[in-house]
Design a protein around this motif. Structure first.
Motif, mmCIF file in Angstrom:
data_model
loop_
_atom_site.group_PDB
_atom_site.id
_atom_site.type_symbol
_atom_site.label_atom_id
_atom_site.label_comp_id
_atom_site.label_asym_id
_atom_site.label_seq_id
_atom_site.Cartn_x
_atom_site.Cartn_y
_atom_site.Cartn_z
ATOM 1 N N GLU A 1 0.854 -0.863 -0.159
ATOM 2 C CA GLU A 1 0.406 -0.310 0.230
ATOM 3 C C GLU A 1 0.977 1.470 -0.037
ATOM 4 O O GLU A 1 0.729 2.024 -0.733
ATOM 5 N N ASN A 2 2.221 1.416 0.901
ATOM 6 C CA ASN A 2 2.430 2.474 0.991
ATOM 7 C C ASN A 2 3.524 2.158 -0.399
ATOM 8 O O ASN A 2 3.766 3.641 -1.190
ATOM 9 N N THR B 1 2.389 2.121 -3.625
ATOM 10 C CA THR B 1 1.604 2.572 -4.134
ATOM 11 C C THR B 1 1.361 3.449 -3.704
ATOM 12 O O THR B 1 1.258 4.250 -5.145
ATOM 13 N N ARG B 2 0.591 4.041 -2.764
ATOM 14 C CA ARG B 2 0.927 5.448 -3.001
ATOM 15 C C ARG B 2 2.011 5.897 -3.109
ATOM 16 O O ARG B 2 1.550 6.991 -3.843
ATOM 17 N N ALA B 3 3.346 5.885 -3.230
ATOM 18 C CA ALA B 3 4.098 6.950 -2.996
ATOM 19 C C ALA B 3 4.715 6.436 -5.135
ATOM 20 O O ALA B 3 4.647 7.835 -5.550
ATOM 21 N N MET C 1 1.954 6.293 -7.051
ATOM 22 C CA MET C 1 1.560 7.549 -7.841
ATOM 23 C C MET C 1 1.657 9.015 -7.076
ATOM 24 O O MET C 1 0.887 10.113 -7.706
ATOM 25 N N ASP C 2 1.691 9.277 -6.290
ATOM 26 C CA ASP C 2 2.651 10.361 -5.711
ATOM 27 C C ASP C 2 3.533 10.853 -7.281
ATOM 28 O O ASP C 2 3.447 12.268 -6.752
ATOM 29 N N LEU D 1 -4.917 -2.649 -4.259
ATOM 30 C CA LEU D 1 -3.951 -1.294 -4.714
ATOM 31 C C LEU D 1 -5.060 -0.874 -5.728
ATOM 32 O O LEU D 1 -4.441 0.327 -5.594
ATOM 33 N N LEU E 1 -6.592 1.747 -4.500
ATOM 34 C CA LEU E 1 -6.542 2.558 -3.156
ATOM 35 C C LEU E 1 -6.109 3.627 -4.988
ATOM 36 O O LEU E 1 -6.057 4.886 -4.919
ATOM 37 N N ALA E 2 -4.885 3.295 -5.784
ATOM 38 C CA ALA E 2 -4.614 4.361 -6.452
ATOM 39 C C ALA E 2 -5.734 4.782 -7.785
ATOM 40 O O ALA E 2 -5.349 6.259 -8.027
ATOM 41 N N GLN F 1 -8.209 5.961 -6.126
ATOM 42 C CA GLN F 1 -9.506 6.646 -5.226
ATOM 43 C C GLN F 1 -8.572 7.736 -5.491
ATOM 44 O O GLN F 1 -8.593 8.724 -5.691
ATOM 45 N N GLN F 2 -6.982 7.095 -5.521
ATOM 46 C CA GLN F 2 -5.595 8.295 -5.371
ATOM 47 C C GLN F 2 -5.603 9.752 -6.827
ATOM 48 O O GLN F 2 -5.690 10.644 -6.197
#
Length: 181
Positions: free
Chosen positions: A107-108, A110-112, A114-115, A154, A157-158, A160-161
Motif C-alpha cells: 500500500e505504501n 502504491t501511494r508513493a 501514485m504520488d 492496490l 487505492l491507486a 481513488q488517489q
C-alpha cells in the motif's frame, strides 16, 4: 499544472478508445505513454490492437517502469498525454516485488508511486492535459489467491488517489462514457 482526467472501466469497456478521443480533443500533439510489457502472444495481440487504432500523429513513450520520467519527457514536446494504463503499470510494479509480500508495504509503495505520477503531472506546463486510463477491477468476485487480492486492493487505492486529484473522471460502461466528476 494542466488538466488531469481519469478514465476507468472494465475490460473491453471502450475506455481506451474514449481516452484516445478526448486526448486528441485536448491537444494537437498527443503523446501515448505505454505501460504494457509483452510477455506472451496474447499481450502482443492486445498491444497491436491499441497501436493499430492510433494514427501516426501519436508519439509513443514506453514506460513499464519509471513512468514519472516518461510523463516529464512527454510534457516537454506534447500538449496532450495519454497514460494507458495505470493498472498495467501497477501490475508491473507488483510483479517485481520480492516475497514475502506485506500488504502495508505494498500500500505504501502504491501511494508513493501514485504520488510520483501526480508530482510529474504537477510539474508540466499549464497547457498540457494528461489523461490516465485505469481498470475498475474491484467490481467482480473476490479473487481466489492472495496476490490477486492484493492487486485488486492496490488498484482500488491507486484509482481513488488519482480520481481525487483529477479535474474530470469518467467511467466507461458498454462503450458509453459517463462523467462522474
Amino acid at each position: 499544472m494542466g488538466k488531469m482526467i481519469l478514465v476507468t472501466g472494465g475490460a473491453r469497456s471502450g475506455k481506451s478508445a474514449f481516452a484516445e478521443k478526448i486526448t486528441l480533443q485536448a491537444g494537437l500533439h498527443p503523446a501515448y505513454i505505454a505501460t504494457a510489457e509483452i510477455w506472451d502472444e496474447e499481450m502482443k495481440h492486445r498491444v497491436a490492437l491499441h497501436q493499430k487504432r492510433r494514427s501516426a500523429v501519436w508519439q509513443t513513450y514506453e514506460a513499464p517502469q519509471n513512468a514519472k520520467r516518461a510523463i516529464a519527457d512527454a510534457g516537454k514536446a506534447h500538449d496532450a498525454i495519454l497514460f494507458d494504463c495505470v493498472t498495467m503499470y501497477l501490475s508491473n510494479l507488483l510483479c517485481r516485488q520480492q516475497e514475502p509480500l506485506v500488504e502495508a508495504e505494498l500500500e505504501n509503495m502504491t501511494r508513493a508511486e501514485m504520488d510520483r505520477l501526480l508530482q510529474a503531472v504537477k510539474m508540466l506546463p499549464e497547457q498540457v492535459t494528461v489523461v490516465f486510463v485505469t481498470n475498475e477491477v474491484g467490481a467482480g468476485i473476490v479473487p481466489e489467491n492472495r496476490l490477486a487480492r492484493f492487486y485488486r486492493d492496490l488498484a482500488g487505492l491507486a484509482n481513488q488517489q488519482l480520481a481525487a486529484a483529477s479535474d474530470e473522471v469518467y467511467a466507461v460502461l458498454c462503450g458509453i462514457p459517463l462523467r462522474i466528476k
